[in-house]
Design a protein around this motif. Structure first.
Motif, PDB file in Angstrom:
ATOM      1  N   LEU A  92       0.858  -1.181   0.000  1.00  0.00           N
ATOM      2  CA  LEU A  92       0.000   0.000   0.000  1.00  0.00           C
ATOM      3  C   LEU A  92       0.894   1.231   0.000  1.00  0.00           C
ATOM      4  N   HIS A  93       0.744   2.090  -1.001  1.00  0.00           N
ATOM      5  CA  HIS A  93       1.541   3.303  -1.107  1.00  0.00           C
ATOM      6  C   HIS A  93       0.667   4.506  -0.787  1.00  0.00           C
ATOM      7  N   ILE A  94       1.149   5.351   0.121  1.00  0.00           N
ATOM      8  CA  ILE A  94       0.397   6.495   0.621  1.00  0.00           C
ATOM      9  C   ILE A  94       1.145   7.784   0.307  1.00  0.00           C
ATOM     10  N   ARG A  95       0.414   8.781  -0.148  1.00  0.00           N
ATOM     11  CA  ARG A  95       0.956  10.126  -0.318  1.00  0.00           C
ATOM     12  C   ARG A  95       0.368  11.014   0.769  1.00  0.00           C
ATOM     13  N   HIS A  96       1.219  11.550   1.631  1.00  0.00           N
ATOM     14  CA  HIS A  96       0.784  12.429   2.712  1.00  0.00           C
ATOM     15  C   HIS A  96       0.737  13.868   2.207  1.00  0.00           C
ATOM     16  N   VAL A  97      -0.385  14.551   2.457  1.00  0.00           N
ATOM     17  CA  VAL A  97      -0.560  15.937   2.036  1.00  0.00           C
ATOM     18  C   VAL A  97      -0.898  16.781   3.270  1.00  0.00           C
ATOM     19  N   ASP A  98      -0.044  17.753   3.579  1.00  0.00           N
ATOM     20  CA  ASP A  98      -0.290  18.685   4.682  1.00  0.00           C
ATOM     21  C   ASP A  98      -0.850  19.963   4.084  1.00  0.00           C
ATOM     22  N   THR A  99      -2.117  20.270   4.382  1.00  0.00           N
ATOM     23  CA  THR A  99      -2.767  21.431   3.788  1.00  0.00           C
ATOM     24  C   THR A  99      -2.899  22.596   4.771  1.00  0.00           C
ATOM     25  N   GLY A 100      -2.147  22.538   5.872  1.00  0.00           N
ATOM     26  CA  GLY A 100      -2.172  23.645   6.833  1.00  0.00           C
ATOM     27  C   GLY A 100      -2.407  23.195   8.256  1.00  0.00           C
ATOM     28  N   SER A 101      -1.789  22.103   8.654  1.00  0.00           N
ATOM     29  CA  SER A 101      -2.013  21.562   9.993  1.00  0.00           C
ATOM     30  C   SER A 101      -1.115  22.243  11.022  1.00  0.00           C
ATOM     31  N   SER A 102      -1.367  21.935  12.294  1.00  0.00           N
ATOM     32  CA  SER A 102      -0.520  22.426  13.386  1.00  0.00           C
ATOM     33  C   SER A 102       0.635  21.474  13.640  1.00  0.00           C
ATOM     34  N   ASN A 103       0.735  20.436  12.843  1.00  0.00           N
ATOM     35  CA  ASN A 103       1.771  19.399  12.910  1.00  0.00           C
ATOM     36  C   ASN A 103       1.519  18.345  13.973  1.00  0.00           C
ATOM     37  N   GLY A 104       0.435  18.490  14.767  1.00  0.00           N
ATOM     38  CA  GLY A 104       0.129  17.448  15.744  1.00  0.00           C
ATOM     39  C   GLY A 104      -0.232  16.136  15.067  1.00  0.00           C
ATOM     40  N   ALA A 164       0.766   6.683  -5.717  1.00  0.00           N
ATOM     41  CA  ALA A 164       0.046   6.413  -4.473  1.00  0.00           C
ATOM     42  C   ALA A 164      -1.275   5.690  -4.730  1.00  0.00           C
ATOM     43  N   ASP A 165      -1.628   4.837  -3.771  1.00  0.00           N
ATOM     44  CA  ASP A 165      -2.936   4.180  -3.763  1.00  0.00           C
ATOM     45  C   ASP A 165      -3.932   4.958  -2.918  1.00  0.00           C
ATOM     46  N   LEU A 166      -3.424   5.879  -2.069  1.00  0.00           N
ATOM     47  CA  LEU A 166      -4.282   6.578  -1.118  1.00  0.00           C
ATOM     48  C   LEU A 166      -3.647   7.911  -0.743  1.00  0.00           C
ATOM     49  N   LEU A 167      -4.467   8.952  -0.569  1.00  0.00           N
ATOM     50  CA  LEU A 167      -3.998  10.253  -0.095  1.00  0.00           C
ATOM     51  C   LEU A 167      -4.377  10.422   1.365  1.00  0.00           C
ATOM     52  N   LEU A 168      -3.404  10.773   2.188  1.00  0.00           N
ATOM     53  CA  LEU A 168      -3.619  10.996   3.621  1.00  0.00           C
ATOM     54  C   LEU A 168      -3.446  12.489   3.875  1.00  0.00           C
ATOM     55  N   VAL A 169      -4.542  13.190   4.208  1.00  0.00           N
ATOM     56  CA  VAL A 169      -4.507  14.642   4.307  1.00  0.00           C
ATOM     57  C   VAL A 169      -4.633  15.078   5.762  1.00  0.00           C
ATOM     58  N   THR A 170      -3.745  15.963   6.200  1.00  0.00           N
ATOM     59  CA  THR A 170      -3.787  16.514   7.553  1.00  0.00           C
ATOM     60  C   THR A 170      -3.963  18.025   7.470  1.00  0.00           C
ATOM     61  N   GLY A 171      -4.728  18.569   8.418  1.00  0.00           N
ATOM     62  CA  GLY A 171      -4.923  20.013   8.500  1.00  0.00           C
ATOM     63  C   GLY A 171      -6.110  20.502   7.702  1.00  0.00           C
ATOM     64  N   GLY A 174      -4.069   8.203  -8.953  1.00  0.00           N
ATOM     65  CA  GLY A 174      -4.728   7.215  -9.782  1.00  0.00           C
ATOM     66  C   GLY A 174      -6.154   6.957  -9.328  1.00  0.00           C
ATOM     67  N   SER A 175      -6.915   6.341 -10.213  1.00  0.00           N
ATOM     68  CA  SER A 175      -8.308   6.019  -9.909  1.00  0.00           C
ATOM     69  C   SER A 175      -8.414   4.569  -9.454  1.00  0.00           C
ATOM     70  N   PRO A 176      -9.268   4.278  -8.465  1.00  0.00           N
ATOM     71  CA  PRO A 176     -10.146   5.202  -7.725  1.00  0.00           C
ATOM     72  C   PRO A 176      -9.374   6.013  -6.692  1.00  0.00           C
ATOM     73  N   ARG A 177      -9.761   7.256  -6.523  1.00  0.00           N
ATOM     74  CA  ARG A 177      -9.048   8.155  -5.628  1.00  0.00           C
ATOM     75  C   ARG A 177      -9.572   7.989  -4.199  1.00  0.00           C
ATOM     76  N   LEU A 178      -8.690   7.506  -3.319  1.00  0.00           N
ATOM     77  CA  LEU A 178      -9.034   7.333  -1.913  1.00  0.00           C
ATOM     78  C   LEU A 178      -8.425   8.475  -1.115  1.00  0.00           C
ATOM     79  N   VAL A 179      -9.223   9.144  -0.299  1.00  0.00           N
ATOM     80  CA  VAL A 179      -8.754  10.268   0.515  1.00  0.00           C
ATOM     81  C   VAL A 179      -9.155  10.024   1.963  1.00  0.00           C
ATOM     82  N   VAL A 180      -8.172  10.026   2.854  1.00  0.00           N
ATOM     83  CA  VAL A 180      -8.410   9.883   4.287  1.00  0.00           C
ATOM     84  C   VAL A 180      -8.055  11.204   4.951  1.00  0.00           C
ATOM     85  N   ASP A 227       3.887   1.982   2.874  1.00  0.00           N
ATOM     86  CA  ASP A 227       4.983   2.940   2.763  1.00  0.00           C
ATOM     87  C   ASP A 227       4.448   4.250   2.199  1.00  0.00           C
ATOM     88  N   PHE A 228       5.197   5.326   2.440  1.00  0.00           N
ATOM     89  CA  PHE A 228       4.840   6.640   1.945  1.00  0.00           C
ATOM     90  C   PHE A 228       5.681   6.966   0.715  1.00  0.00           C
TER      91      PHE A 228
END
Length: 252
Positions: free
Chosen positions: A120-132, A161-168, A186-192, A153-154
């Protein structure tokens, strides 16, 4: 050199075995506030005390017949509502806001192999978090959790990526970056969405510089509320998203 080898030999193993990977909540940890209807007199002092606007009250036929609702996607939990209640009708429960179920390590491997094969490959996206929340995401890869042993793995590119992990919550300066990352995946786009800010906007909410939750910009598959959520809860959200992958798979 021998002193270094001897120190390594004497140091206990940091990585938890699979059956001990998911630790229980520590004593005294704050959870979603709970209300005792017998004590509540309907004064609603807790509603304005919540900085995230997570508490709603609908008045009933009498002063004590109202209905309470706590939005777990926005609850921090900070305990300010409990402190503001003069009747002590609100209490800090031990129930975490993000616990829907606790995944077992064997479930992780089984679900990844069932849906994706081996990894499972994950792309982490920080869109403005406090870093917690980012710290908790980082803990997934530390020697204690070591999720890479399960095939997770990231990656640096959303195209891998198989999944986007978004914080903030989404700041206006990072809105376009989130859109482009989502479109490149890629499709299908999974966002957590991870954390109260990503799930419901958090304390800031919508402002001139802050859109609020991730769902204001891109579709969200799974929300993992908490401020911040535990690594086990983030893992749970990843598994829930994988379970919905087939539903989002385009028909052929």
């Amino acid at each position: 050199m021998w002193k270094l080898f001897d120190k390594i030999r004497r140091t206990p193993l940091a990585t938890l075995p699979p059956d001990q990977l998911l630790q229980p909540l520590p004593a005294g940890a704050r959870g979603v506030p709970e209300v005792d209807p017998a004590r509540c007199d309907g004064t609603q002092t807790c509603v304005p005390a919540c900085p995230a606007g997570a508490i709603a009250y609908t008045a009933g036929a009498n002063a004590t017949g109202g209905a309470w609702h706590v939005d777990v996607n926005r609850c921090q939990p900070c305990g300010l509502c409990v402190a503001a209640c003069p009747q002590q009708a609100l209490t800090e429960s031990s129930r975490p806001s993000h616990a829907s179920r606790e995944p077992q390590p064997e479930d992780v491997v089984r679900e990844i192999r069932r849906v994706l094969g081996r990894s499972l490959h994950i792309r982490h996206v920080d869109t403005g978090s406090s870093n917690g929340c980012d710290w908790e995401v980082t803990h997934l890869l530390n020697p204690v959790y070591d999720l890479q042993r399960f095939g997770i793995d990231f990656v640096a590119s959303p195209r891998h990526a198989d999944l986007l992990l978004v914080t903030g919550g989404v700041t206006r300066h990072l809105e376009e970056a989130l859109r482009r990352t989502y479109e490149a995946a890629g499709s299908p786009r999974l966002v957590v969405a991870v954390g109260s800010c990503a799930c419901g906007g958090g304390v800031l909410g919508p402002t001139y510089a802050h859109h609020g939750g991730v769902d204001k910009i891109v579709p969200v598959t799974v929300r993992v509320p908490g401020c911040p959520p535990r690594p086990a809860a983030i893992l749970d959200g990843i598994l829930l998203a994988l379970g919905r992958r087939q539903e989002l798979q385009p028909a052929r």
